[in-house]
Structure formats: C-alpha cells, structure tokens
Design a protein around this motif. Sequence first.
Motif, PDB file in Angstrom:
ATOM      1  N   ILE A 105       0.866  -1.491   0.089  1.00  0.00           N
ATOM      2  CA  ILE A 105       0.032   0.134   0.210  1.00  0.00           C
ATOM      3  C   ILE A 105       0.823   1.402  -0.181  1.00  0.00           C
ATOM      4  O   ILE A 105       0.621   2.019  -0.907  1.00  0.00           O
ATOM      5  CB  ILE A 105      -0.919  -0.040   1.198  1.00  0.00           C
ATOM      6  CG1 ILE A 105      -1.947  -1.119   1.011  1.00  0.00           C
ATOM      7  CG2 ILE A 105      -1.602   1.475   1.163  1.00  0.00           C
ATOM      8  CD1 ILE A 105      -2.905  -1.308   2.063  1.00  0.00           C
TER       9      ILE A 105
ATOM     10  N   SER B 143       2.413   1.745  -3.469  1.00  0.00           N
ATOM     11  CA  SER B 143       1.402   2.492  -4.427  1.00  0.00           C
ATOM     12  C   SER B 143       0.963   3.804  -4.166  1.00  0.00           C
ATOM     13  O   SER B 143       1.071   4.550  -5.162  1.00  0.00           O
ATOM     14  CB  SER B 143       0.088   1.497  -4.294  1.00  0.00           C
ATOM     15  OG  SER B 143       0.248   0.313  -4.400  1.00  0.00           O
TER      16      SER B 143
ATOM     17  N   ALA C  73      -3.051   1.440  -6.195  1.00  0.00           N
ATOM     18  CA  ALA C  73      -3.258   1.853  -4.771  1.00  0.00           C
ATOM     19  C   ALA C  73      -4.451   1.460  -4.164  1.00  0.00           C
ATOM     20  O   ALA C  73      -4.814   1.306  -3.124  1.00  0.00           O
ATOM     21  CB  ALA C  73      -2.907   3.531  -4.667  1.00  0.00           C
TER      22      ALA C  73
ATOM     23  N   ASN D   8      -5.102  -2.097  -3.928  1.00  0.00           N
ATOM     24  CA  ASN D   8      -4.282  -2.586  -2.573  1.00  0.00           C
ATOM     25  C   ASN D   8      -4.930  -2.247  -1.265  1.00  0.00           C
ATOM     26  O   ASN D   8      -4.905  -3.015  -0.368  1.00  0.00           O
ATOM     27  CB  ASN D   8      -2.720  -2.215  -2.643  1.00  0.00           C
ATOM     28  CG  ASN D   8      -2.223  -2.855  -3.982  1.00  0.00           C
ATOM     29  OD1 ASN D   8      -2.303  -3.957  -4.168  1.00  0.00           O
ATOM     30  ND2 ASN D   8      -0.894  -2.363  -4.263  1.00  0.00           N
ATOM     31  N   SER D   9      -5.283  -0.943  -1.268  1.00  0.00           N
ATOM     32  CA  SER D   9      -5.840  -0.499   0.027  1.00  0.00           C
ATOM     33  C   SER D   9      -7.194  -1.246   0.291  1.00  0.00           C
ATOM     34  O   SER D   9      -7.303  -1.555   1.489  1.00  0.00           O
ATOM     35  CB  SER D   9      -6.054   0.996  -0.036  1.00  0.00           C
ATOM     36  OG  SER D   9      -4.806   1.487  -0.300  1.00  0.00           O
TER      37      SER D   9
END
Length: 255
Positions: A53, A56, A190, A193-194
């Motif tokens: 995270i 990204s 991002a 992934n988050s």
Amino acid sequence: MSIWEMLAVFAAGIGAGTINTIVGSGTLITFPVLLATGLPPVTATVSNALGLIPGSISGAIGYRAELAGQCRRTLKLGVGALIGGLAGAALLLSLPSTAFETIVPVLVALALVLVILQPRISRAVQRRRERTGTSARPDGGPLLFTGLMLASVYGGYFTAAQGIIYLSLMGMLLDDTMQRLNAVKNVLAAVVNSVAALFFLFVADFDWTAVVLIAVGSAIGGQVGAKVGRRLSPGFLRALIVVVGTAAIVQLLLR
C-alpha cells in the motif's frame, strides 16, 4: 524470521515498489521471497497486499504532475477498481490458491499483445473517428470501466501484473500519453491494494514483520520508480512493459 530473511524481504519491497510504479508486477519479486521465509501462500499474499500500500501511494504521489487534469477520469475508474479489488479479496479467501493459475498467464500475454499493437490500433481508431466525426470519451466509457473492474478483481486476488493489464486497456480506449496513463494506473493500484488490505485486516492472517518491511521498502521504491519512470520515452516504457510482462508469464508458468 532471521535477520537475513528480513533484509531480503526489505530489499524485495524496494524492488517491488520501484517496478510497480514504472510498470507493475512487483508482486513477482516479493511473493517468492515471502514464501521462501516459510509463510503459507495465503498469508504471504495478504502480507504482500498490506505491505505494498505505501509503495502504491508513494508512486502515485511521484506521478502527481501527470495526474493534473485527470481527476474526474481517475475518480470514475477508481470506483471500478474499488469494487473489483474488494471482490478479488473475497475470492482469495473462498477459492483454492490455484484458481487463477491457468488464466493469469493468458491474461498477461493478451495484455502484452495489446501494449505492442497499441500505437497501430490507436492510429486506426483515430482515422475512423476522423471519418465519422466522433471523438474519444475522456473516461473510456462503459467498456473501459468494466474492463478495469474485472482486472481489479484479479488484482485484489493476487496483484501480479495487474498494472500491465490496466495500461493495455487504457492505452486501447483512451487518447492520452503513456506517462499520464501510467499515473492513473498507479492510483488504481493504490485503490485496489488499499481496499483489499482493509478487507484482509478483519478476516485474514498476516505477518506484521513482513508487512512493515515491505511497506517501508515499497515506499522508498515508489519514489525511485517515479523518478526513473517519468524520464522514460513512450517507446522505451512500452518495451519495458513487454520485457517485464514476458518475465512475469515465464515465472507464473514455472510456479
């Protein structure tokens, strides 16, 4: 985890953050290293998603100049990435770890073909628009939204080479430069992934040591990748995507 294993995970985090920002496929660096430290596949996948995270976000910040004027486009595509990423995270915990092994190399190979042919296809599309008097939709329309959402399902599940798939789809359906598309790709990665990581925090096992090492390393790598990637010409960037994508296919087939 021994000190040498910790150093290896940290170094892998730097490498993954760098390559993710420039192209994608950084997971193919970190994931084997995490497995080598003895983590089970699902734990390694979850730890990797959490750790990447900061990388990204760091990469997206590094490309902030290229994001200028793309707020509306990025927000709309980000919604699709959020939905797909959450669905992929849920699939990781409900499907066997081998569920995507057959289709992933095919997806990456198709994405590489589209990246290679993208300049020729873009010229053909532009000529057709000139004949018909139409113009490109700034957000790519429903086709791009759907394609990126489906790619994000895979991204939430494993993440390897998702950036290459994003770039191939946007390159086909958006009339913009590779560097500006790469900036959007970093934001979408991002988001995926988050949202996947937030899901994992509540329902999955992970290794905090691995998460912290990859997080710090990928944050550093994100800045390195942005400095390097923003200097690359479109042709060189496209060639790099093909090289990294080909290596990804080979590694996925040999796993």
